[in-house]
Design an enzyme around this catalytic site. Structure first.
Site, PDB file in Angstrom:
ATOM      1  N   ASP A 488      -3.108-135.725 -13.326  1.00 16.31           N
ATOM      2  CA  ASP A 488      -2.785-136.933 -12.651  1.00 16.31           C
ATOM      3  C   ASP A 488      -1.092-137.432 -13.060  1.00 16.31           C
ATOM      4  O   ASP A 488      -0.956-137.065 -14.158  1.00 16.31           O
ATOM      5  CB  ASP A 488      -4.053-138.044 -12.830  1.00 16.31           C
ATOM      6  CG  ASP A 488      -3.673-139.287 -12.164  1.00 16.31           C
ATOM      7  OD1 ASP A 488      -3.239-139.354 -11.020  1.00 16.31           O
ATOM      8  OD2 ASP A 488      -4.069-140.281 -12.977  1.00 16.31           O
ATOM      9  N   THR A 490      -0.587-141.343 -13.087  1.00 11.74           N
ATOM     10  CA  THR A 490      -0.426-142.849 -13.607  1.00 11.74           C
ATOM     11  C   THR A 490      -1.442-142.674 -14.766  1.00 11.74           C
ATOM     12  O   THR A 490      -2.468-142.518 -14.546  1.00 11.74           O
ATOM     13  CB  THR A 490      -0.642-143.974 -12.693  1.00 11.74           C
ATOM     14  OG1 THR A 490       0.190-143.674 -11.517  1.00 11.74           O
ATOM     15  CG2 THR A 490      -0.634-145.344 -13.205  1.00 11.74           C
ATOM     16  N   ASP A 688      -7.222-139.752 -15.867  1.00 12.92           N
ATOM     17  CA  ASP A 688      -7.868-140.919 -16.597  1.00 12.92           C
ATOM     18  C   ASP A 688      -8.593-142.114 -15.680  1.00 12.92           C
ATOM     19  O   ASP A 688      -9.146-142.461 -16.421  1.00 12.92           O
ATOM     20  CB  ASP A 688      -6.573-141.435 -17.104  1.00 12.92           C
ATOM     21  CG  ASP A 688      -5.809-142.290 -16.175  1.00 12.92           C
ATOM     22  OD1 ASP A 688      -5.744-141.987 -14.933  1.00 12.92           O
ATOM     23  OD2 ASP A 688      -5.342-143.664 -16.618  1.00 12.92           O
TER      24      ASP A 688
END
Length: 800
Positions: A488, A490, A688
């Site tokens: 990912d 961000t 996350d």
């Protein structure tokens, strides 16, 4: 014509095949997918829904609904055929057609498709505990039962082990406390008690032989029962085995093996319970109430009373109750829960809004288009659940060898009995039986059972020193085999929040002056970008105070009066609204900054642009070096992000990402992983957010950042506690060291077993004139375990 249908209760590949078989009787061109659970039928004529339902009902508890597109573009479902129940009344209830399955069990690995069992006897294929259908997510009865078994077993095993290990010599201090015969009978009582506690695992071993699906339960059950029965025989015939050597009694081995096995089952139950609880927690992120609008008046209703087409009111700060489209009003919506991106998204008429996201700005009205189990967040729950269950269990090296080792040992024991019982010059039934039992005893997997868990245990401890939490042992096995790492952006590669990188003065203002002005303007706002301006002022010890005359301009920025001057802070649309011209020089500078993947806000005072604010979600400093290291290991790096393509490309170019896919939804990430896995690649996924959870669960190795969502961490097998991306490199190195150590341990264990079995079978009898004595057998088994433990402890000194 092509017609789409939703298929209810299609949960696995076995169901998929049954549905396909039923629908192909109506048309040749039929496509059936699991994710989403839909079918597409291409036919020259319309097929009656009742006929389709009738065919499906013969195959199982499946129901079918036709998917149509309404005038406003929303998907609508027909009523469930033969089940005239309004959908919203059953969103939180088990399907009626599955009630006959409640209380039955299925294998969580779906080894036999959708087959169910009457009781939890363990899967006959993989040996795992079965899962109850319709059981409560809070029901941890099995976990508590296993914990109780573990405590009872450990209390019994410790003294048995102590007596056996320190009582090998007749002159041991043990026999000054306990009479010799009493010590032997205490070991018998202890081992018998532990076998009774773990009796269901003996049943699993029996089933594995009955079905010939040999696994570690087979190996442990065979060795333990052989050791126990032979030890009982020796105990009841002490006069026959009267010798100065240590008696061939192995009660302690039986107790230790079964206690370790119960420990493993308890840890498995804990992991499964946590998974179910996490899914329930995610559903609770959706509000339980909604504000219904009827003829201009509002009524608060329970979420399960909302129906498709209802008009709802959502106020600022509220969570959106269901999926829908905006009817009136403009607002900003924080969709971080679903997309992982922290910046609110501007929404207006006909834009889609999703359940669980937060209305951060102004009130709006919406029309419900998806409710209950059809909402996006409910589909994420379903994707996570399916992904976590659909992956076949990883067969560790010991398990793979067990399939060959068990029948070989049995064959050797049988040949040993035949030779020493009937063929040799010393032939006697008792002698043949004793030697055959000796083969099974020496093959008992003491060191083999320790080989993997001891190394894993030490490796997990080593990882914890570096802030690497290993939650599933198989992660250490697979990480060093990884071909592709999907990440990912961000919060994983970047810090995960917008920050004011700098303010570039364009006129007669200093950077400090502009920081103060923009902080004054944003002091009363909780918007993430507004906070970036106030944080910058705080970091540089610049005093600021809120200004009362501030207006938020939806989707464009903010404007207000400070010291009698009109101040604008926002995008180009805000300047155009106020009829401000932007010079070519400033436009060129802005384009240059945007090509770096950064956001630019204009600062204007009294209708003149006086500065540029550069807002950026900064890369973590260790990312570039870590990715270069992973490339050196021939690992391909792919970035999947919900952010825009321009920003994603800019980040990827800075750190040499191999491939970039932007504006990815949770189902897109999941589909990407499934596609790559079909190519035979082993994938590690690092993320996350809740939006990453389905991908983390589906990947061979899911890795969550420590600052991420609870759900992401729950479904990941590894969590990087200190949020450092460089720990991915350390986790990879740890995996390599641990797997090498396990292979060494297995080598030690099998060398001892092979040599021991050869001695016990009498292979060297005519060469050296001896068989394996019970004392040497006990010492050899002990030495093999000690060597395995000592080798595993070397991992403590590894530098990551």
């Amino acid at each position: 014509m092509k017609t789409r249908y939703k298929i209810n209760e299609m949960t696995c590949s076995g169901c998929q095949a049954k549905v396909m078989e039923a629908l192909q009787t109506f048309a040749d061109n039929v496509e059936v997918s699991l994710h989403p659970a839909e079918a597409v039928i291409e036919s020259n004529k319309r097929i009656d829904l009742e006929d389709l339902q009738h065919a499906l009902s013969k195959k199982g508890p499946y129901t079918i609904q036709e998917i149509t597109i309404s005038a406003n573009g929303a998907e609508e479902l027909s009523e469930i055929a033969h089940h005239a129940v309004h959908s919203h009344n059953n969103n939180n209830e088990p399907p009626k057609q599955l009630e006959h399955l409640k209380g039955k069990y299925y294998c969580p690995m779906l080894c036999e498709g959708d087959k169910v069992y009457e009781s939890n006897v363990g899967c006959p294929i993989c040996g795992m505990d079965l899962v109850q259908i319709g059981g409560s997510t809070n029901n941890n009865e099995e976990q508590n039962h296993l914990k109780k078994l573990l405590i009872q077993s450990a209390i019994i095993t410790i003294p048995v082990f102590f007596i056996a290990m320190f009582g090998m010599s007749h002159n041991s201090f043990i026999y000054k406390i306990l009479p010799y015969n009493v010590a032997l009978w205490l070991q018998f009582i202890g081992a018998t008690s532990v076998l009774f506690l773990g009796r269901k695992y003996l049943k699993r071993a029996y089933i594995s032989f009955k079905t010939w699906n040999l696994n570690m339960f087979s190996l442990i059950g065979l060795g333990a029962i052989a050791a126990y029965l032979f030890s009982v025989y020796v105990l009841l015939n002490l006069h026959t085995f009267h010798t100065n050597d240590h008696l061939p009694i192995y009660f302690e081995s039986v107790a230790v093996i079964f206690t370790l096995m119960i420990l493993g089952q308890w840890l498995e139950a804990r992991a499964h319970q946590k998974t179910k609880s996490s899914l329930e927690h995610l559903l609770h992120l959706v509000p339980q109430k909604a504000t219904l609008l009827i003829n201009g008046s509002t009524t608060e209703i329970a979420i399960d009373k909302v129906q498709i087409g209802d008009e709802l009111l959502v106020k600022p700060g509220e969570k959106i109750p269901v999926d829908g489209i905006i009817l009136s009003g403009k607002t900003s919506v924080n969709e971080a829960l679903l997309t992982g991106e922290p910046l609110p998204v501007n929404k207006e008429g006909n834009d889609e809004v999703l359940a669980g996201s937060i209305n951060t700005d102004q009130s709006f009205t919406m029309k419900a288009t998806r409710i209950g189990q059809t909402t996006t967040i409910a589909q994420i729950v379903e994707m996570v659940n399916k992904a976590s269950l659909s992956r076949a269990p990883i067969q560790r090296l010991a398990d793979k060898i067990s399939g060959y080792f068990v029948p070989i040992v049995v064959l050797i024991a049988l040949l040993t009995f035949i030779y020493w019982g009937f063929i040799s010059t010393e032939a006697s039934l008792l002698f043949g039986l004793q030697n055959a039992i000796a083969v099974l005893i020496i093959a008992c997997p003491c060191a083999l059972g320790l080989a993997t868990p001891v190394s894993i245990s030490v490796g997990i401890g080593k990882g914890a020193e570096y802030g690497i939490l290993i939650k599933k042992a198989e992660a250490l096995e697979l990480l060093q085999k990884t071909n592709v790492i999907i990440t990912d952006k961000t919060g994983t590669l970047t810090e995960g929040k917008p920050s004011l990188e700098q303010i570039i003065p364009m006129k007669n203002f200093s950077e400090e002056q502009l920081i103060k002005i923009t902080a004054d303007l944003n002091a009363n706002s909780e918007h993430p970008i507004a906070k970036a301006f106030t944080d910058k002022a705080i970091d540089q010890d610049i005093a600021f105070k809120p200004t009362k005359m501030v207006a938020n301009v939806q989707g464009k920025g903010v404007q207000g009066m400070i010291n009698g001057k009109k101040v604008l802070l926002g995008n180009e649309a805000l300047l155009k609204q106020n009829r401000l011209e932007i010079s070519l020089e400033i436009k060129s500078k802005v384009t240059e900054i945007q090509n770096q993947g950064k956001t630019v806000s204009y600062i204007a005072i009294n209708n003149e642009v006086v500065g540029l604010a550069v807002i950026h979600d900064a890369l973590k400093p260790e990312v570039k070096e870590t990715i270069a290291y992973l490339h050196s290991k021939n690992i391909k790096i792919i970035m999947l992000t919900g952010d825009h393509q321009l920003t994603a490309n800019a980040i990827a170019n800075q750190i040499a990402i191999d491939e970039v896919f932007a504006q990815q939804l949770p189902q897109d990430k999941l589909a990407m992983i499934e596609s790559i896995q079909k190519e035979g690649k082993i994938i590690a996924m690092i993320g996350d957010g809740i939006n990453d959870a389905p991908a983390l669960a589906k990947a061979d190795v899911g890795i969550a950042m420590g600052s991420g969502s609870d759900l992401a961490q729950d479904f990941a097998k590894i969590t990087l506690l200190n949020n450092s991306f460089s720990n991915l490199k350390k986790a990879y190195n740890l995996s390599t060291h641990v797997m090498k150590n396990i292979q060494q341990n297995l080598f030690f264990a099998f060398v001892y077993n092979v040599v021991g079995v050869a001695f016990a079978a009498g292979v060297f009898y005519y060469a050296i004139g001896m068989l394996l004595s019970p004392m040497i057998a006990a010492l050899a088994m002990c030495l093999s375990s000690v060597s395995v433990i000592a080798n595993a402890l070397r991992l403590r000194n590894v530098k990551l």
